[in-house]
Each structure stands twice: as C-alpha cells, then as structure tokens.
Design a protein around this motif. Structure first.
Motif, PDB file in Angstrom:
ATOM      1  N   PHE A  30       7.110  -1.214   3.091  1.00  0.00           N
ATOM      2  CA  PHE A  30       5.953  -1.776   3.787  1.00  0.00           C
ATOM      3  C   PHE A  30       4.707  -1.686   2.909  1.00  0.00           C
ATOM      4  O   PHE A  30       3.945  -2.644   2.783  1.00  0.00           O
ATOM      5  N   ILE A  31       4.519  -0.541   2.275  1.00  0.00           N
ATOM      6  CA  ILE A  31       3.364  -0.368   1.384  1.00  0.00           C
ATOM      7  C   ILE A  31       3.453  -1.311   0.193  1.00  0.00           C
ATOM      8  O   ILE A  31       2.470  -1.961  -0.187  1.00  0.00           O
ATOM      9  N   LEU A  32       4.643  -1.415  -0.401  1.00  0.00           N
ATOM     10  CA  LEU A  32       4.820  -2.312  -1.546  1.00  0.00           C
ATOM     11  C   LEU A  32       4.620  -3.778  -1.162  1.00  0.00           C
ATOM     12  O   LEU A  32       4.083  -4.566  -1.936  1.00  0.00           O
ATOM     13  N   TYR A  33       5.050  -4.141   0.039  1.00  0.00           N
ATOM     14  CA  TYR A  33       4.870  -5.516   0.494  1.00  0.00           C
ATOM     15  C   TYR A  33       3.386  -5.823   0.703  1.00  0.00           C
ATOM     16  O   TYR A  33       2.915  -6.903   0.333  1.00  0.00           O
ATOM     17  N   LEU A  34       2.655  -4.891   1.283  1.00  0.00           N
ATOM     18  CA  LEU A  34       1.220  -5.113   1.493  1.00  0.00           C
ATOM     19  C   LEU A  34       0.472  -5.221   0.170  1.00  0.00           C
ATOM     20  O   LEU A  34      -0.503  -5.976   0.067  1.00  0.00           O
ATOM     21  N   ASP A  35       0.913  -4.483  -0.836  1.00  0.00           N
ATOM     22  CA  ASP A  35       0.288  -4.549  -2.154  1.00  0.00           C
ATOM     23  C   ASP A  35       0.792  -5.725  -2.982  1.00  0.00           C
ATOM     24  O   ASP A  35       0.352  -5.906  -4.114  1.00  0.00           O
TER      25      ASP A  35
END
Length: 154
Positions: A30-35
């Motif tokens: 989720f964090i990687l997708y948002l970034d």
C-alpha cells in the motif's frame, strides 16, 4: 508454554504466521503503491504466493470445521462433552511435550468453534481478494509496459 513442554497446534501457528506475513505485505505494498514505486510484476508474484499459502490454510482449517456443528457444542444435552474435553486436555498436557490438537482448540466451546469458522470464512475471502489483486497487478503492469513502449516510440 515452553517451560511446561507444551506446544499449540501447528495449524494455529501456521495460520497466525501466514496472517502476519500477509498483513505486513499489504501494508508495504500500500505504501509503495501510494509512492508510485510498486513493481507490479513482483507484486503479482507475491500475491500469487500468498494466495497459495492462504488456500493451504483454508483447506487445512476447513477439513475438520466443515463437518462441525457449533450450535450443539455446549448445549444442555451435551454436558458430558465438557467433562471429556477436560480429561482429554489434562491427559494431553501431562504428556512430556504434549501438544494440543486443533480439535482441542476449536471444539472446546461454542465461541471457539464459531471463531474458528469465522477465521475459515475470512481466509476464503482472502483467497478471492489475493487472486483479484494478482489479476489487477498483471493488468496494471501490462498497461504501464504498453504506455512506456508508446512513449518511447513517440
């Protein structure tokens, strides 16, 4: 439990381990997708691996639970089962290195049985969600690869 030479059921340990890994993986992706730095092909591979692990958990948990009727556990006509459970638990724990079986945990009370059936149902829903996530990751990777090829041609 370690000093008493007792161990919980392998099924419960495996379920907890896979669930913790899946939660950490979901948080990281989720964090990687948002970034906007999520590698979709790697994500598809990890989703597929977690899908296989959760399918195994759902099948192993579901085998004994599918035949269990939680509503008769602890009913008034079933008072003898509480005594049998207690004596069985006592004999299992008195053994050196005694291990509680999955049925000891799931069949102890009506609440435990219903909770294990809820965990089973949630693991089935996780199978569907991870399969959908893997399919979406393939589609997003393909879209990104085609978009990169078109921009390189222009």
């Amino acid at each position: 439990m370690v000093s008493a030479n007792q161990a919980p059921s392998n099924i419960l340990v495996g379920t907890l381990s896979i669930t913790c890994i899946a939660v950490l993986y979901c948080a990281l992706t989720f964090i990687l997708y948002l970034d906007n730095i999520l590698p979709f092909l790697l994500s598809m591979g990890m989703d597929s691996l977690l899908l296989i692990a959760i399918v195994v958990v759902a099948v192993i948990i579901g085998k004994p639970l599918s035949y269990t009727n939680c509503l008769i556990i602890g009913s008034s006509g079933n008072q003898k089962s509480a005594y049998e459970f207690t004596t069985s638990l006592g004999t299992d724990l008195n053994k050196s290195g005694g291990q509680l079986t999955f049925s000891d945990w799931a069949g102890a009370t009506r609440t435990n049985c219903l909770e294990m059936k809820a965990i089973w149902g949630l693991s089935i829903s996780l199978c569907v969600l991870f399969a959908f996530s893997a399919i979406c990751s393939i589609c997003l990777w393909r879209r990104k690869a085609v978009g990169a090829a078109k921009s390189a041609d222009a």
